[in-house]
Every structure is written in structure tokens, then in C-alpha cells.
Design a protein around this motif. Structure first.
Motif, PDB file in Angstrom:
ATOM      1  N   PRO A   1      12.521  22.405 -31.294  1.00 49.60           N
ATOM      2  CA  PRO A   1      13.468  21.416 -30.747  1.00 49.60           C
ATOM      3  C   PRO A   1      14.940  21.733 -31.068  1.00 49.60           C
ATOM      4  O   PRO A   1      15.842  21.249 -30.382  1.00 49.60           O
TER       5      PRO A   1
ATOM      6  N   THR B   1      16.891  20.697 -33.424  1.00 41.74           N
ATOM      7  CA  THR B   1      17.701  19.534 -33.814  1.00 41.74           C
ATOM      8  C   THR B   1      18.057  19.560 -35.282  1.00 41.74           C
ATOM      9  O   THR B   1      18.874  18.766 -35.746  1.00 41.74           O
ATOM     10  N   ASN B   2      17.402  20.457 -36.032  1.00 42.68           N
ATOM     11  CA  ASN B   2      17.637  20.559 -37.471  1.00 42.68           C
ATOM     12  C   ASN B   2      17.477  19.216 -38.188  1.00 42.68           C
ATOM     13  O   ASN B   2      18.236  18.891 -39.094  1.00 42.68           O
ATOM     14  N   CYS B   3      16.469  18.432 -37.778  1.00 42.67           N
ATOM     15  CA  CYS B   3      16.288  17.105 -38.360  1.00 42.67           C
ATOM     16  C   CYS B   3      15.790  17.159 -39.797  1.00 42.67           C
ATOM     17  O   CYS B   3      15.984  16.226 -40.556  1.00 42.67           O
ATOM     18  N   GLY B   4      15.123  18.234 -40.151  1.00 40.08           N
ATOM     19  CA  GLY B   4      14.712  18.395 -41.545  1.00 40.08           C
ATOM     20  C   GLY B   4      13.380  17.769 -41.898  1.00 40.08           C
ATOM     21  O   GLY B   4      12.927  17.877 -43.043  1.00 40.08           O
TER      22      GLY B   4
ATOM     23  N   CYS C   1      10.417  18.677 -41.320  1.00 34.38           N
ATOM     24  CA  CYS C   1       9.399  19.651 -41.702  1.00 34.38           C
ATOM     25  C   CYS C   1       9.585  20.100 -43.141  1.00 34.38           C
ATOM     26  O   CYS C   1       8.770  20.843 -43.684  1.00 34.38           O
TER      27      CYS C   1
ATOM     28  N   CYS D   1      15.866  24.310 -38.215  1.00 33.94           N
ATOM     29  CA  CYS D   1      14.781  24.802 -37.365  1.00 33.94           C
ATOM     30  C   CYS D   1      14.613  26.312 -37.550  1.00 33.94           C
ATOM     31  O   CYS D   1      13.509  26.837 -37.497  1.00 33.94           O
TER      32      CYS D   1
ATOM     33  N   PHE E   1      12.570  27.014 -40.557  1.00 35.60           N
ATOM     34  CA  PHE E   1      11.163  26.722 -40.277  1.00 35.60           C
ATOM     35  C   PHE E   1      10.547  27.824 -39.406  1.00 35.60           C
ATOM     36  O   PHE E   1       9.416  28.252 -39.620  1.00 35.60           O
TER      37      PHE E   1
ATOM     38  N   CYS F   1       6.256  20.105 -38.034  1.00 36.19           N
ATOM     39  CA  CYS F   1       7.392  19.725 -37.193  1.00 36.19           C
ATOM     40  C   CYS F   1       7.035  18.462 -36.432  1.00 36.19           C
ATOM     41  O   CYS F   1       6.081  18.435 -35.661  1.00 36.19           O
TER      42      CYS F   1
ATOM     43  N   GLU G   1       8.897  16.786 -34.278  1.00 32.48           N
ATOM     44  CA  GLU G   1       9.672  16.575 -33.058  1.00 32.48           C
ATOM     45  C   GLU G   1       9.095  17.259 -31.824  1.00 32.48           C
ATOM     46  O   GLU G   1       9.737  17.259 -30.780  1.00 32.48           O
TER      47      GLU G   1
END
Ligand code: B12
Ligand code: SF4
Lengths: 309, 458
Positions: free
Chosen positions: B14, B16-19, B21, B26, B29, B43, B45
């Protein structure tokens, strides 16, 4: 989809090295243009050379000693037995006795032992010294001179000794040289380059990438040998030579020689240790094997032939 | 096709580097995924479609197959490369031992016990066998099923070896599937075996001796029928024909890894046990040949081997070769440096020195234990190098030993200041004395002589 055998094209070829000339029946090493026989017929089967020593070698494990105890006092008889009884393709004359810490025999005495073996058998010879960086060059020079025109393999040149003298002896008396690097592709390339600068051609060099025995780092040998052979076939002129293995190293492993009830008899596991060590390296590209036990020699030779026929 | 890179993976994430995971980005990961150090489900997302795409991308060139259930489960396959220096081979070759179904009850049980109890310790690892290959030698389906029933309680997963679909069905029925490896489907019984594989959800071996073109056909048919858990046996032809066997194994694996040919992307199985059938040679010759064939096939890509021999002298080299082939070429095999204690130690106990190469350490450890020695062992960090390798390479010298002595606290544990060094380190004895201030005693060259050496000198 349809089935198509996965045959690859390799841009280059491994040089073919001839051992034995003059009064010897020649044996050829290398010459491959592919990894496997299904890609292209293999020009030469792998060969085995029997270890013979210039002294009775007190340290040899019993399973080997018992086959040769009657001939160990005489290198000529030892070599004859290896060829006649056990079908050796070649014989390796190890001049261990010239070692300063062994018996400090003179280069002349070493050359005499070589002469004795040359008289005794008509197979090609590998000539090894004692591994002493100072003493080896003069010993191998004397042996090379004695064996002039017989095209032996002089073992071995390495970075720790004056390899120029070995190269010169090989050029002067028409022999090949074993180029030994310790599991290091870059060191191997450099040494080969130097030897070729000294007048040897690819056809005059066999490489020894070092045999770490089964369980004693054999994976290092596998990786180096694989990379060396692929490098040669892909076009690196400094790696386009056949390879040799000091398979005898296997007998240094505890599992080969150590008496231990719960491991079963050394008579059976010793030879297997030597076979496994040699066979593994054969499957990754080695062409000539220096070995000790008659059963190991026979099995390795037979199976090697089926891989290339 | 080239290996999957972190970039290939990143493109499908994705971004988005949401973190969620657990990775900072990303890209981080993606790197872990491409190195097989993370699981895609972490992940949060991903939509279904991207998940499937990524999952597909990350499937290894040789598919992983699960054999056996629950705590007996073993995974085979998973390789990505032809040469181990490029990466590493995954999931060790599985060793199964042949068990005929016509043995007398007591012999039958005895053989199971033998198979389960075989072990050999090497560099701190306990090397063992993996599976039992029950063979329908009697050709009697009921007898086969009866024997299979007894294996329900065995420690190891089971292979069911019969070409007869009726016998196979009876055995699967009593054993309840349990992801036993079915051996084998051939051109003659393909559809019956396929049905059984589906019904019992068991992996199925395709057996096509000496003909991998035919093997490809059979696999294609199975795949078209929705079967994906497949193991390939291109035939173990022995004697003169072993060269053909080697060719077939190599071709099959090349097609899987370099061409990603879907019909070859499965684990390979060999049967060195065949050397012993119809062979008049003695036990030793047979065992030696069986091991030789096993080593050939293990070197060139076998993921499963069926063996007959249970003699330890034959199995030790086989188990050792497997351990060597599956080490990770990028990691040194080392133990932690520091102080190790053996037996009952006190302030007068001898102090020994060795290196942290796993093979060296465990060899010394084994010798000290079997000799019942009471001693301290100092383990020097030589970045996983053997004694003379480390001396030649410069990791083992007087200064390094002095550092170790200072840091590890041995000087608080013993009153003595005397150290036994390996025989191979004799040239260093002077500099070790100078740098540490300890007395140095040069020990034997081989550590097996250490317990006697201690008895004599202490
Ligand atoms: C495998 C190997 C390698 C592997 C390394 C494996 C590793 N992780 O250590 C690789 C390929 C990387 C390698 C590299 C090199 N190697 Co190297 N290698 C070997 C080989 C084949 C086997 C070593 C081994 O595994 N031995 C097995 C272990 C268990 O033995 P050990 O640690 O000595 O332990 C025994 C004894 O010492 C004793 N012992 C151990 N601890 C103790 C403690 C006490 C108290 C006592 C009493 C006894 C004792 O008992 C143990 C069991 O027998 C040997 C040759 C051989 N056959 O021995 C060459 C060898 C050791 N290497 C050698 C050399 C020169 C090198 C290099 C320097 C080459 C180079 N120029 O680059 C490099 C150095 C790398 C570095 N350190 O940076 C030479 C050393 C020559 C010398 N003595 O000076 C050897 C002898 C080969 C040769 N004949 O020339 N090598
Ligand atoms: S959870 Fe998925 S989207 Fe979020 S940082 Fe990790 S990889 Fe990227």
C-alpha cells in the motif's frame, strides 16, 4: 506447455590438461563446455589418483594401512599395487620425507623415489612435496628434472612459496602445475594469473580450491568450486582450468578414523567419509581426486564414469 | 526468472508507511518479505486482490509441501536457487526409512523403534530421521491397512507406499489421512490416486521412472484437477543408469527455478533404497552404495529420500552431509564467547581455552563431557573460526586472549593462573603468557586427549 530439456549455452570452455607423456599412457582432464552431460557430451570422465608416500607413513588410519602394509617400505611396489590391484588412473607420489621436520631427505633422494615410481608403473604421476614453503621448490625442481618429458603434475604452487621456481621447472621440463588457493576465488585468480605470466598456459594448470572434508567445512569447498566452474564457463580466463581435490583430507575427520562403538566400524564409515567428500565435490565440478582407500577409489571412479558417459 | 527483490514487493504494498506491520516503512517490510523474514498477513492494509498477487509473488520457486499433521508435521521444498552460495537451501531433505508391511509383529515394532531412536549429535545439533515409509510388500490391502493403523501412534509422519488404489484407500481410511505422503500416482492409476488425494487432503507423489516428459504430463493433469500438493519422483535408476537419474533430477530442478515451469515447481523425491532390492551383494556393499546414491541425490536437489539401511555407520555420513548442505552460507557457525563450566568446578579447576567456531566448540564440549572432566572452558571470539584458521587469520593471538581473560571474569573464579591451550596454538604460548600474565600449558592437538591430559597433570 511442451517439454523442452533445459539446456544452457556457455560462452567458454574449460581447458583440457594432458597428464602423462613420453613413457606414460596419457590421461586428460577438463575440456568441458557445459556442466552436465545432458547439455553436451562430456569429453573426459573424472579420474582418481592414488596417494603413495616416500616413507611408510606411520599416521595412516588402519583401514588403509591394512591394504598396503606389505608395500609401504617401497614407493615403487606401493604404486604398482595401486595400479595393478586397484586400477588407479594415476599415482600421486608424495615426497613427505623431504619435510625438514619429517626426515629432511634431500631433493636428490626425493627425485630417486620419483624415478623408482616412474620405473614401476606406466600411469601418469602427480608429484607432491612436503608442504614446506622453503624446501618444496628445490624438491619439486629436482623431481621435475628427473621426470623430464613424462608430463607430471607438480603439487603445488601457492602464494606462500616461490611459485616462480615451480612455474619455471614446469616450463623447462614440460610438466603441469597444481595451483592451490585456500577456498578463495580471488586468490585463485591471482595465482593463476601470476603462473601464466611466468609462461604457463591454461593447458598447463590444474586448480586446487582446497578440500574441506565432509562435516569439516565441505560447504565452503562446494561454494568455491561451484563459483569457480561457473566463472570459467562464463568466460573468466583465470578460472578456465580443471580442478583437483585432496580428497584424502577426509581421513583427518574424526568420524572417519576414530574408534567409537556407537558410530559403528571405521572399516565402513571411513571409506564412506572419503566417498562422500569426493563425490560431493565431483558433483560441483572437480575433475581429479587424490585418494587413499581402494574401495573409495573404485566407487568414485565408477560413479564418475556414469555421470559423463 | 530472476529472484524477487524488495522493490518488486514494495510496488505491490500500500505504500502508506502506517507501521502496523511493526516495520517503520513499507520498504522495510518489503525487504523482510523478500528475505523470508516476515509474514505477509502482518500488513493490515492489503485488500484481497493485492494480497493474492503478493502471496503469489512470494511463493518460492519450489513450492512448500506439508507432510504429517500437528506435532509430526514437516515441511519440504521452498528452494529458490540452484546453487547454495547464492542464498541458502531451505527445508532440509527429509529421510524416510522403508518398512515392509509383511514383517512379523515383533520385527515390525522393533523396526519402528529403531527408526525413531536413531540419532547422532553433531555441533550441538541432534540429527535424526524424519518419516516412516510403509510399503505394501504383501500386496494385500487389508494387511497394509492393518500396518498403517499401528503407525498412527508413531513419532514420525508416514508415507504410504503402494501403487494399488484399493490398498491406498484402505490405509488412508484407517489412518484418517493425516497428511501422509501418498506414493505413488503413475500413468496407470492417476485418476484413482487423484481422487483419494482430494478426499483425504494428502500430498501425492507422481512417479514416472526415467521419463520426466511424461512426469510433466501427469503433473499437468493433476493440477488441472485441482491438486496442488505434489511431490515428484523421476525414478531412482541405479547401477549404470545413475547418470540418467542425476540428469533427471537436475533438469527437473532447473525447469522449476530458472523457467518457473509450473509442472516442475514441486519437491523431488529419490529412493536410494532401490539399490538394495534385487541385489545379491552383502550388507556392507549395499549400505555403501545406498549411501553413495543418497549423497548424489542430496547434492543435486532431492527434498525427500527413502532409505532402507538403519546402520549407524551408513547414516552418520548421510546426516552430516545434510547438515552441511543446509547451513546458511552467509552466517558464521559460532557459539557465544565467554566462560563455560563442565562438571564440578571450584577455584582450583583447570582452565582451558578454545575458539567459538561451532564445530570446534562442540567437539571440545563432547570430549570434556564424555571424559567426565571438571573444568572451565574459555571460548574466544574468533568470528566462528577453527583454531588454526583463526591463528592464520589473525583473530586468535595473545592480545585477544588477554582481552577475553580480563572481560569474562575468570580471574574472580579461580585462584590459579594457569591455562591449557590447544596443541595447534603452541606457537602462541609465549605471547599469551606475556599479554595475560598467566602461565600457559600447551595441551594435546586433539581435544579427545584432554580428559586424560587433565588427569595426568592435575
Ligand atoms: C575449513 C577451513 C577453513 C574455513 C574456515 C572454517 C572455520 N569456520 O573455521 C575457511 C575456508 C574460511 C578457511 C580460511 C582460512 N584458512 Co583454513 N582451513 C580449514 C580446514 C580445512 C579445516 C579447519 C577445521 O574446521 N578444523 C576442525 C576443527 C574442529 O579443528 P580445531 O578448531 O583445530 O579443533 C581441534 C583441535 O585444535 C583441538 N582443540 C580445540 N580446542 C582445544 C582446546 C584445548 C585446551 C585443547 C587441548 C585442544 C583443543 O581439538 C579439536 C578437535 O580435533 C583446515 C585444514 C584442516 N584439515 O585442518 C584449513 C587451515 C586451518 N586453514 C589454513 C589457512 C592458512 C587459512 C587462511 C589464512 C587462508 C587465507 N590465506 O586466507 C584463511 C583464514 C581465514 C580467517 N581466519 O580470516 C591453514 C592454516 C595453516 C597454519 N596452521 O598456519 C590450514 C591448516 C590449511 C593448510 N594446510 O594450509 N579455512
Ligand atoms: S502494515 Fe502494510 S502498509 Fe502499513 S507500513 Fe506495513 S507494509 Fe506498509
Amino acid at each position: 506447455g511442451d517439454f523442452k530439456p533445459p539446456i544452457k549455452e556457455y560462452p567458454s570452455k574449460i581447458a583440457q590438461v594432458q597428464l602423462g607423456d613420453g613413457s606414460r599412457k596419457p590421461v586428460f582432464l577438463g575440456g568441458q563446455n557445459s556442466l552436465y552431460r545432458f547439455e553436451e557430451p562430456q569429453p573426459n570422465p573424472p579420474v582418481v589418483t592414488f596417494d603413495v608416500f616416500d616413507i611408510p607413513m606411520p599416521g595412516l588410519p588402519r583401514p588403509i594401512r591394512e591394504h598396503f602394509s606389505d608395500v609401504m617400505e617401497s614407493p615403487g611396489e606401493w604404486a604398482k599395487k595401486a595400479v595393478k590391484d586397484y586400477g588407479a588412473n594415476l599415482v600421486t607420489m608424495h615426497l613427505i620425507g623431504t619435510g625438514p621436520k619429517v626426515m629432511d631427505k634431500s631433493p636428490r633422494e626425493g627425485a630417486q623415489a620419483v624415478e623408482e615410481v616412474l620405473q614401476a608403473v606406466d600411469v601418469p604421476l602427480v608429484i607432491g612435496a612436503s608442504g614446506d614453503p622453503i624446501k618444496d621448490p628445490p624438491v619439486l625442481e629436482a623431481a621435475a628434472e628427473t621426470a623430464e618429458g613424462e608430463r607430471c603434475l607438480l603439487a603445488s604452487a601457492n602464494m606462500d612459496l616461490d611459485y616462480h621456481r615451480l612455474a619455471k621447472a614446469a616450463v623447462d621440463y614440460d610438466h603441469a602445475v597444481l595451483s592451490w588457493a585456500i577456498t578463495d576465488v580471488n586468490m585463485q585468480k591471482s595465482l593463476n594469473k601470476y603462473l601464466m605470466k611466468d609462461g604457463l598456459k591454461q593447458e598447463d594448470i590444474v586448480m586446487d580450491p582446497t578440500t574441506c572434508a565432509l562435516g569439516y567445512g565441505i560447504e565452503f569447498s562446494i561454494d568455491v568450486i561451484t563459483r569457480t566452474r561457473l566463472g570459467g564457463l562464463k568466460g573468466d580466463p583465470d578460472l578456465q582450468m580443471p580442478m583437483s581435490s585432496g580428497t584424502t583430507n577426509a581421513w583427518g575427520s574424526r568420524e572417519a578414523w576414530m574408534k567409537k562403538e556407537e558410530w559403528g566400524p571405521t572399516d565402513y564409515r571411513g571409506p564412506l567419509w572419503e566417498i562422500f567428500t569426493g563425490l560431493t565435490l565431483m558433483l560441483n565440478g572437480v575433475d581429479i581426486f587424490m585418494m587413499l582407500h581402494p574401495d573409495s577409489v573404485r566407487i568414485l571412479r565408477e560413479i564418475g564414469e556414469t555421470f559423463t558417459k | 526468472m530472476a529472484k524477487v527483490t524488495a522493490m518488486d514487493v514494495y510496488k505491490l504494498l500500500p505504500q502508506t508507511n502506517c507501521g502496523d506491520c511493526g516495520e517503520a516503512s513499507c520498504m522495510a517490510f518489503a525487504t523482510k518479505l523478500s528475505e523470508k523474514k516476515a509474514d505477509l498477513i502482518l500488513c493490515t492494509e492489503l485488500d484481497d486482490k493485492s494480497f493474492k498477487k503478493l502471496d503469489n509473488l512470494l511463493v518460492p520457486a519450489v513450492k512448500e509441501i506439508l507432510i504429517g499433521k500437528d506435532d509430526k508435521a514437516k515441511i519440504i521444498g521452498g528452494d529458490e536457487v540452484l546453487y547454495r552460495y547464492e542464498e541458502s537451501y531451505y527445508n532440509q531433505t527429509l529421510f524416510a526409512i522403508d518398512l515392509p508391511d509383511d514383517l512379523e509383529e515383533s520385527e515390525f515394532n522393533e523396526r519402528i523403534k529403531t527408526i525413531e531412536n536413531i540419532e547422532f549429535e553433531r555441533t550441538g545439533e541432534l540429527l535424526k530421521l524424519d518419516a516412516i515409509a510403509l510399503r505394501n510388500k504383501s500386496e494385500d490391502p487389508s494387511k497394509f491397512a492393518e500396518a498403517a493403523k499401528k503407525l498412527k501412534s508413531s513419532k514420525y509422519p508416514v508415507f504410504l507406499v503402494t501403487l494399488d488404489p484399493i490398498a491406498m484407500q484402505k490405509a488412508l481410511e484407517v489412518i484418517g489421512g493425516d497428511r501422509s505422503l501418498m506414493y505413488a500416482a503413475t500413468k496407470d492409476n492417476l485418476f484413482e490416486m487423484a481422487e483419494l488425494a482430494k478426499e483425504y487432503d494428502c500430498p501425492l507423489t507422481v512417479f514416472s521412472p526415467g521419463d520426466i516428459e511424461k512426469m510433466k504430463d501427469l503433473v499437468f493433469t493433476l493440477r488441472s484437477n485441482g491438486i496442488d500438493d505434489i511431490v515428484l519422483d523421476p525414478g531412482t535408476l541405479t547401477g549404470e543408469a545413475i547418470g540418467d537419474t542425476l540428469d533427471n533430477f537436475v533438469m527437473s530442478r532447473r525447469l522449476a527455478i530458472e523457467d518457473k515451469d509450473e509442472d516442475f515447481r514441486f519437491p523431488l523425491l529419490g529412493v536410494p533404497a532401490l539399490v538394495r532390492l534385487n541385489n545379491e551383494d552383502d550388507e556392507v556393499k549395499n549400505g555403501t552404495m545406498e549411501a553413495t546414491i543418497a549423497s548424489t541425490l542430496m547434492n543435486k536437489y532431492a527434498d525427500v529420500l527413502i532409505l532402507k539401511g538403519t546402520d549407524i555407520w551408513e547414516l552418520i555420513p548421510i546426516l552430516t552431509l545434510r547438515q552441511s548442505l543446509y547451513t546458511d552460507p552467509r552466517k558464521p557457525q559460532a557459539v557465544d564467547p565467554g566462560i563455560y563450566e563442565f562438571g564440578d568446578v571450584n577455584e582450583n579447576s583447570p582452565v582451558l581455552l578454545t575458539t567459538n567456531f561451532a564445530l570446534t566448540y562442540y567437539t571440545v564440549e563432547g570430549d570434556l563431557k564424555s571424559g567426565n572432566a571438571s573444568t572451565y572452558l574459555l571460548v574466544l571470539d574468533t568470528i566462528g573460526k577453527a583454531v588454526d584458521v583463526a591463528i592464520a587469520g589473525g583473530q586468535f593471538d595473545g592480545k585477544a586472549v588477554a582481552d577475553l581473560v580480563k572481560k569474562c571474569g575468570i580471574e574472580d573464579k579461580v585462584k590459579t593462573r594457569k591455562m591449557i591451550i590447544p596443541g595447534l596454538a603452541a606457537p602462541l604460548s609465549g605471547e599469551i603468557e606475556d599479554e595475560t600474565g598467566w602461565d600457559v600449558m600447551v595441551g594435546p592437538r586433539d581435544s579427545s586427549a584432554v580428559p586424560d591430559f587433565i588427569d595426568e597433570k592435575f
